[in-house]
Scaffold this motif. Structure first.
Motif, mmCIF file in Angstrom:
data_model
loop_
_atom_site.group_PDB
_atom_site.id
_atom_site.type_symbol
_atom_site.label_atom_id
_atom_site.label_comp_id
_atom_site.label_asym_id
_atom_site.label_seq_id
_atom_site.Cartn_x
_atom_site.Cartn_y
_atom_site.Cartn_z
ATOM 1 N N GLU A 219 0.859 -1.183 0.000
ATOM 2 C CA GLU A 219 0.000 0.000 0.000
ATOM 3 C C GLU A 219 0.898 1.235 0.000
ATOM 4 N N ARG A 220 0.452 2.289 -0.673
ATOM 5 C CA ARG A 220 1.276 3.495 -0.815
ATOM 6 C C ARG A 220 1.575 4.146 0.529
ATOM 7 N N LYS A 221 0.636 4.076 1.462
ATOM 8 C CA LYS A 221 0.850 4.732 2.754
ATOM 9 C C LYS A 221 1.982 4.074 3.545
ATOM 10 N N LYS A 222 2.373 2.871 3.157
ATOM 11 C CA LYS A 222 3.474 2.185 3.842
ATOM 12 C C LYS A 222 4.838 2.686 3.358
ATOM 13 N N ASN A 223 4.852 3.513 2.334
ATOM 14 C CA ASN A 223 6.076 4.163 1.867
ATOM 15 C C ASN A 223 7.181 3.161 1.525
ATOM 16 N N LEU A 224 6.800 2.077 0.863
ATOM 17 C CA LEU A 224 7.753 1.008 0.568
ATOM 18 C C LEU A 224 8.853 1.445 -0.393
ATOM 19 N N GLY A 225 8.555 2.447 -1.225
ATOM 20 C CA GLY A 225 9.563 2.955 -2.148
ATOM 21 C C GLY A 225 10.788 3.480 -1.430
ATOM 22 N N LEU A 301 15.733 -5.557 9.537
ATOM 23 C CA LEU A 301 14.409 -5.233 9.006
ATOM 24 C C LEU A 301 14.329 -3.746 8.695
ATOM 25 N N LEU A 302 13.792 -3.390 7.539
ATOM 26 C CA LEU A 302 13.508 -2.000 7.189
ATOM 27 C C LEU A 302 12.009 -1.759 7.363
ATOM 28 N N TYR A 303 11.655 -0.777 8.182
ATOM 29 C CA TYR A 303 10.242 -0.488 8.437
ATOM 30 C C TYR A 303 9.989 0.965 8.056
ATOM 31 N N THR A 304 9.289 1.171 6.943
ATOM 32 C CA THR A 304 9.252 2.476 6.283
ATOM 33 C C THR A 304 8.034 3.368 6.523
ATOM 34 N N PRO A 305 6.914 2.894 7.101
ATOM 35 C CA PRO A 305 5.761 3.797 7.255
ATOM 36 C C PRO A 305 6.052 4.948 8.219
ATOM 37 N N SER A 306 5.514 6.116 7.901
ATOM 38 C CA SER A 306 5.580 7.259 8.822
ATOM 39 C C SER A 306 4.302 7.316 9.646
ATOM 40 N N ASN A 307 4.427 7.742 10.894
ATOM 41 C CA ASN A 307 3.270 7.888 11.785
ATOM 42 C C ASN A 307 2.443 6.608 11.865
ATOM 43 N N GLU A 308 3.131 5.478 11.854
ATOM 44 C CA GLU A 308 2.446 4.193 12.001
ATOM 45 C C GLU A 308 1.871 4.101 13.409
ATOM 46 N N HIS A 309 0.636 3.631 13.510
ATOM 47 C CA HIS A 309 -0.060 3.622 14.797
ATOM 48 C C HIS A 309 0.694 2.798 15.830
ATOM 49 N N PHE A 310 1.147 1.620 15.443
ATOM 50 C CA PHE A 310 1.983 0.810 16.330
ATOM 51 C C PHE A 310 3.046 0.091 15.502
#
Length: 400
Positions: A219-225, A301-310
């Protein structure tokens, strides 16, 4: 014993679904009666416990549309959940004390028709998960946003997944200032991660020295790019290419979801544009066994989402003794300890690349941070602590 029914929009594979499954397992293991009703459940795309008979799952209302000509997803999701609630109250024949619902609060008034207690778990305010770029979108979302706030306030108990979400809840729903949500962190069922790890097989190209792993829905909101772009920045140094650095992009993928299909293609195009085809592998969905294998064999691990709830994936990685590079906002601020269990970075390719370089050039750093991460998860995010708190909450609700 408390009789608990869970109602959930789509029991697929994701962080919200993992929490629902874990909550159901935790209550069931403590002797409570548990049933799950959902608008969609695909036995081929779900967590094992929901398809192997461990949990009693029933799908109702899947004949209702998920969208109207590719639009109005939120409205359709609300309608589907209201249908699930009506089915539970009038047609299911189930006897229950507490209903645990999450993601969509619009069903709460209908659940209360039977004068039962309703617990609402707010992963994140739904209205913040979409943009309002046009007047028509704002007009469409206005009533839905109002309904979300109004119905959330009708729950007998509101839980959130982090302090960050609790703060966001207060800012988003000003009329609910009288409600102080209780924080119930998602947890790990350690037993599920202590199983024998299968060999890599053909999951990766052979002879990879350094493996960076991304696990998230397409999903785009996960900012995987960001992960792909960071790898490109990292490999601008010719010396590092010889180290056989590789990125595996794994995640939940549902061919029914247009955004999943589109974003996967966008990521493939980005990989080709940056000439990284030999350094990036995509894995569309995976089994629990494959996830354990990937987490066990990755460097970081690379974790790219911003403002992820948890964000449950960083917890999973740390339990498997793998460090995490995450964006310095949202839930990871409460889970990842900077320069101890990983790195918290700006959501920029260069910032991520600088952190990635640490694991490429410093041989023992991954093991050192991974060990610290494992200790942190065991002490702060255990399945036992999660289950004990939820057990107390549902017992208190039944008595109130």
């Amino acid at each position: 014993m408390v009789k608990v029914v869970f109602v959930h929009p789509d029991l697929g594979i994701g962080g919200a679904e993992r929490l629902v499954v874990d909550a159901a397992l935790a209550l069931q293991s403590r002797g409570h009666s548990v049933n799950i009703l959902t608008a969609h459940h695909d036995p081929g795309h779900c967590f094992k416990e929901t398809s192997d008979g461990t949990l009693d799952v029933k799908a109702v209302g899947d004949w209702l549309p998920r969208s109207i000509f590719g639009r109005c997803y939120a409205l359709c999701a609300y309608i589907r959940m209201i249908y699930v609630a009506l089915y539970l109250v009038f047609f299911s024949g189930l006897v229950y004390d507490v209903v645990f619902c999450d993601q969509i609060s619009a069903c709460i008034p209908f659940l209360k028709l039977k004068r039962t207690k309703v617990l609402f778990y707010c992963h994140f305010p739904d209205q913040l998960l979409t943009k309002r770029a046009t007047f028509l979108k704002r007009l469409y979302r206005g009533p839905i946003d109002w309904l979300e706030e109004k119905t959330t306030g009708m729950a007998h108990c509101v839980l959130v997944n982090s302090d960050f979400t609790a703060e966001t809840f207060a800012k988003t729903f000003p009329s609910l200032s009288h409600i102080t949500p209780d924080v119930l962190y998602p947890s790990l069922n350690f037993a599920a991660f202590d199983k024998k790890v299968e060999p890599l097989g053909d999951l990766l190209p052979k002879n990879t020295d350094v493996l960076f792993l991304s696990i998230n829905r397409f999903e785009r909101k996960k900012n995987l790019g960001l992960a792909v772009e960071a790898l490109g920045k990292l490999l601008e140094n010719p010396a590092l290419i010889k180290r056989k650095v590789h990125l595996l992009m794994a995640g939940g993928y549902d061919d029914r979801v247009t955004e999943n299909r589109e974003h996967y293609l966008e990521l493939r195009q980005l990989t080709e544009k940056l000439k990284l085809n030999d350094h990036v592998t995509f894995k569309l969905s995976f089994s629990d066994a494959e996830k354990l294998t990937l987490l066990s064999n990755c460097t970081c691990l690379l974790y790219t989402p911003s403002n992820e709830h948890f964000g449950i994936v960083p917890i999973e990685a740390m339990y498997m003794r793998r460090p995490v590079i995450a964006v310095n906002s949202g839930g990871p601020l409460e889970t990842v300890v900077h320069e101890k269990t990983g790195f918290l970075c700006e959501p920029e390719a260069q910032s991520f690349a600088d952190a990635m370089r640490e694991f490429v050039t410093k041989k023992n750093l991954s093991d050192k941070y991974g060990k610290a991460g494992h200790s942190r998860v065991v002490s702060s995010f255990s399945f036992k602590a999660f289950g004990n708190k939820l057990d107390r909450i549902v017992k208190k609700l039944r008595k109130s």
